[in-house]
Design a protein around this motif. Structure first.
Motif, PDB file in Angstrom:
ATOM      1  N   ARG A  83       0.840  -1.210   0.000  1.00  0.00           N
ATOM      2  CA  ARG A  83       0.000   0.000   0.000  1.00  0.00           C
ATOM      3  C   ARG A  83       0.873   1.257   0.000  1.00  0.00           C
ATOM      4  O   ARG A  83       0.583   2.231  -0.707  1.00  0.00           O
ATOM      5  N   ASP A  84       1.955   1.248   0.771  1.00  0.00           N
ATOM      6  CA  ASP A  84       2.880   2.391   0.776  1.00  0.00           C
ATOM      7  C   ASP A  84       3.481   2.617  -0.615  1.00  0.00           C
ATOM      8  O   ASP A  84       3.648   3.761  -1.053  1.00  0.00           O
ATOM      9  N   SER A  85       3.805   1.503  -1.283  1.00  0.00           N
ATOM     10  CA  SER A  85       4.367   1.621  -2.634  1.00  0.00           C
ATOM     11  C   SER A  85       3.347   2.213  -3.598  1.00  0.00           C
ATOM     12  O   SER A  85       3.690   3.041  -4.453  1.00  0.00           O
ATOM     13  N   ILE A  86       2.093   1.802  -3.458  1.00  0.00           N
ATOM     14  CA  ILE A  86       1.031   2.355  -4.305  1.00  0.00           C
ATOM     15  C   ILE A  86       0.872   3.852  -4.037  1.00  0.00           C
ATOM     16  O   ILE A  86       0.771   4.665  -4.959  1.00  0.00           O
ATOM     17  N   ASP A  87       0.857   4.214  -2.747  1.00  0.00           N
ATOM     18  CA  ASP A  87       0.730   5.639  -2.387  1.00  0.00           C
ATOM     19  C   ASP A  87       1.879   6.445  -2.970  1.00  0.00           C
ATOM     20  O   ASP A  87       1.687   7.572  -3.443  1.00  0.00           O
ATOM     21  N   TYR A  88       3.105   5.874  -2.920  1.00  0.00           N
ATOM     22  CA  TYR A  88       4.266   6.595  -3.448  1.00  0.00           C
ATOM     23  C   TYR A  88       4.157   6.789  -4.956  1.00  0.00           C
ATOM     24  O   TYR A  88       4.467   7.857  -5.474  1.00  0.00           O
ATOM     25  N   GLU A  89       3.721   5.748  -5.662  1.00  0.00           N
ATOM     26  CA  GLU A  89       3.586   5.855  -7.112  1.00  0.00           C
ATOM     27  C   GLU A  89       2.561   6.926  -7.478  1.00  0.00           C
ATOM     28  O   GLU A  89       2.751   7.695  -8.430  1.00  0.00           O
ATOM     29  N   ILE A  90       1.463   6.979  -6.719  1.00  0.00           N
ATOM     30  CA  ILE A  90       0.441   7.987  -6.983  1.00  0.00           C
ATOM     31  C   ILE A  90       0.988   9.382  -6.696  1.00  0.00           C
ATOM     32  O   ILE A  90       0.796  10.328  -7.464  1.00  0.00           O
ATOM     33  N   TYR A  91       1.711   9.501  -5.567  1.00  0.00           N
ATOM     34  CA  TYR A  91       2.319  10.787  -5.218  1.00  0.00           C
ATOM     35  C   TYR A  91       3.318  11.217  -6.289  1.00  0.00           C
ATOM     36  O   TYR A  91       3.341  12.380  -6.692  1.00  0.00           O
TER      37      TYR A  91
END
Length: 308
Positions: A83-91
């Protein structure tokens, strides 16, 4: 799978589980999560109810994982990391909708290496502003230290401890020989080079590298001219005014009349990317660094074989 057996756990429940384990109690977990102890208890109870299993044993010494809870915790952490990786990609994607990257480079890299890379970056990040400034290597360092640019392209190594650097390409020093009716061997020896007088860069780092290379092999280096511009050096060689030793990128385009050979002992210059250490760079800058290094979203080799 039957509807009754489907698990409807959510991210917040897994975050609570990890927090309880890390801090040892419901109360400490609630404090860290900035919520109430009852909210933590409800989240764990709901998660256990949905799984139909006990994950934590409660006691006066706090909350401890059951054997099943230990296994669930491993998967929970993986889910949260994903989930953190997904958030980072979106950011990262949102951040690349704007921003800027300021690059400074010495001339030959600015001319032959960077344009196709900048074009590739603009296709991937069309809303990021990118500027390229052509400077001498020492001026690139100064621009980095003064915060006028984000990334510098310089020959390596650099002596400055303020800079963090990465190798991004290698550039062979080649011998440029004037037109002659006498055939020149494909593989030169030091004896083959001894009759020539050389045209050198004036006050350039690669001039020092060439002189040191000659000295390391006990050879005499005769200098005919010292010139500031590499294009002038190539032109003078083509007119028979001397020979030259230049990095290939600095020499091209090379006139057909000029004979190009490798040195008797190969010599290369390392081209690197440099940023100021201990500075928090923007996602746009990190993405351009990924392009230079062939990492991240740019996993293919950045530099074609024609530049080797």
């Amino acid at each position: 799978m039957q509807e009754a057996n489907r698990c409807r756990m959510n991210i917040s429940q897994l975050q609570v589980l990890v927090a309880v384990v890390e801090y040892g109690s419901f109360s400490d977990a609630a404090l860290q999560l900035q919520t109430s102890q009852s909210a933590v208890s409800r989240a764990i109870a709901a998660l256990e109810a949905e799984l139909g299993a006990t994950l934590l044993s409660r006691g006066r010494f706090g909350a401890r994982l059951t054997p099943l809870g230990e296994r669930v915790l491993v998967h929970s952490r993986k889910i949260l990391q994903a989930r953190d990786s997904i958030d980072y990609e979106i950011y990262l994607e949102k951040s690349l909708s704007g921003g800027r990257v300021r690059v400074a480079s010495f001339r030959s890299a600015a001319t032959h290496l960077l344009p196709p890379l900048i074009a590739q970056f603009c296709q991937r990040c069309p809303h990021v502003s990118i500027t390229l400034t052509e400077l001498a290597p020492t001026e690139v360092e100064l621009a980095l230290r003064e915060g006028r640019v984000d990334i510098g392209i310089v020959p390596l190594p650099r002596s400055s401890e303020e800079l963090e650097t990465w190798e991004i390409a290698r550039d062979e020093f080649v011998v440029l020989l004037p037109p002659t009716a006498t055939p020149v061997p494909q593989q030169l020896t030091w004896e083959d080079l001894s009759p020539y007088s050389f045209i050198l860069y004036n006050y350039a780092e690669c001039t020092s590298a060439v002189r040191e290379h000659w000295a390391a092999w006990g050879q005499e280096f005769k200098v005919a001219h010292e010139i500031k511009a590499d294009s002038t050096i190539v032109s003078m060689v083509s007119q028979g005014l001397g020979a030259a030793v230049l990095p290939r990128l600095a020499a091209i385009p090379i006139p057909e009349r000029v004979q190009v050979r490798s040195l008797p002992v190969p010599l290369e210059r390392i081209i690197g990317a440099a940023v100021l250490s201990n500075v928090l760079h923007s996602p746009a800058v990190f993405t351009f660094l990924d392009l230079l290094r062939g990492t991240g979203v740019f996993t293919k080799t950045c530099f074609s074989s024609e530049h080797d």
